[in-house]
Scaffold this active site. Structure first.
Site, PDB file in Angstrom:
ATOM      1  N   PRO A 124       0.813  -1.221   0.000  1.00  0.00           N
ATOM      2  CA  PRO A 124       0.000   0.000   0.000  1.00  0.00           C
ATOM      3  C   PRO A 124       0.849   1.276   0.000  1.00  0.00           C
ATOM      4  CG  PRO A 124      -0.903  -1.591   1.547  1.00  0.00           C
ATOM      5  CD  PRO A 124       0.427  -2.124   1.112  1.00  0.00           C
ATOM      6  N   TYR A 125       1.944   1.262   0.756  1.00  0.00           N
ATOM      7  CA  TYR A 125       2.844   2.423   0.793  1.00  0.00           C
ATOM      8  C   TYR A 125       3.476   2.645  -0.573  1.00  0.00           C
ATOM      9  CZ  TYR A 125       7.100   5.066   1.825  1.00  0.00           C
ATOM     10  OH  TYR A 125       8.116   5.992   1.808  1.00  0.00           O
ATOM     11  N   MET A 126       3.961   1.578  -1.209  1.00  0.00           N
ATOM     12  CA  MET A 126       4.583   1.713  -2.512  1.00  0.00           C
ATOM     13  C   MET A 126       3.575   2.162  -3.566  1.00  0.00           C
ATOM     14  SD  MET A 126       7.738   1.184  -2.058  1.00  0.00           S
ATOM     15  CE  MET A 126       8.826   0.470  -0.816  1.00  0.00           C
TER      16      MET A 126
END
Length: 209
Positions: A124-126
């Site tokens: 999700p962060y990437m």
């Protein structure tokens, strides 16, 4: 004119502020809480209280470039990743455009170009970084995107690589990221460029050209 540092109280942000201030770069450190001011004021660094999830337009007044090194942190969920790492970045890009800033420097991530290749908990962060980078590329503002590998707390060497083929592994110290970011912030001729960043054997100034 000043460089606005978004995420100044983070692990990379503080190191960047200390290095850049020592090198004579006028800064404005954007922080969320007044109790975070003392560290910056002790070093003679101007601060502004603003929140990526709230009002922040006043932080850009009188600045000519912005450095985005904010992050929701490893202990938050996908909701904060969306609000900070994605929407917070988009809001800052829009405000920088509207304020006619000269450049926007984004600290992204090496695996942001292929989020599904990252460990599952980091995807999700990437993905947020992937979308924020794409938004910046399409925005009407010159930019530099710095994409560090896996971050460590090793002592900075100021020696880096911009290619995994010339790096011992996919890691880079937060200190080396801060030194690279300080170099980029002071090299105003670099525009619309992207750099992977890993620990390596080249001087920061030689690697980021």
């Amino acid at each position: 004119m000043k460089t606005l540092v978004i995420g100044a109280n983070g692990q990379i942000g503080r190191q960047f502020c200390e290095i850049a201030h020592r090198n004579g770069l006028p800064l404005r450190a954007m922080i969320r809480h007044p109790n975070q001011q003392s560290w910056f004021h002790e070093r003679g660094i101007e601060t502004v209280i603003a929140d990526l999830e709230g009002d922040l337009h006043q932080a850009f007044n009188g600045c000519d470039q912005a450095v985005f090194t904010a992050g929701s942190g490893p202990h938050t969920g996908p909701d904060k990743t969306l609000l900070v790492d994605l929407y917070g970045a988009i809001r800052c890009i829009d405000l920088a455009v509207n304020a006619s800033l000269e450049r926007f420097l984004m600290v992204s991530a090496l695996r942001a170009s292929d989020p599904l290749s990252a460990p599952e908990k980091l995807r999700p962060y990437m993905a947020a970084k992937f979308a924020a980078d794409a938004y910046l590329r399409a925005a009407r503002i010159p930019h530099v995107i710095l994409k560090p590998g896996r971050l460590t707390d090793e002592t900075p060497t100021r020696l880096v690589s911009t290619s995994l083929a010339h790096a011992p592994d996919n890691t880079v110290s937060r200190g080396n990221v801060a030194y690279a970011l300080a170099h980029l912030a002071q090299t105003r001729t670099l525009k619309n460029r992207e750099f992977d960043l890993l620990d390596g054997e080249s001087n920061v100034a030689m690697a980021l050209v």
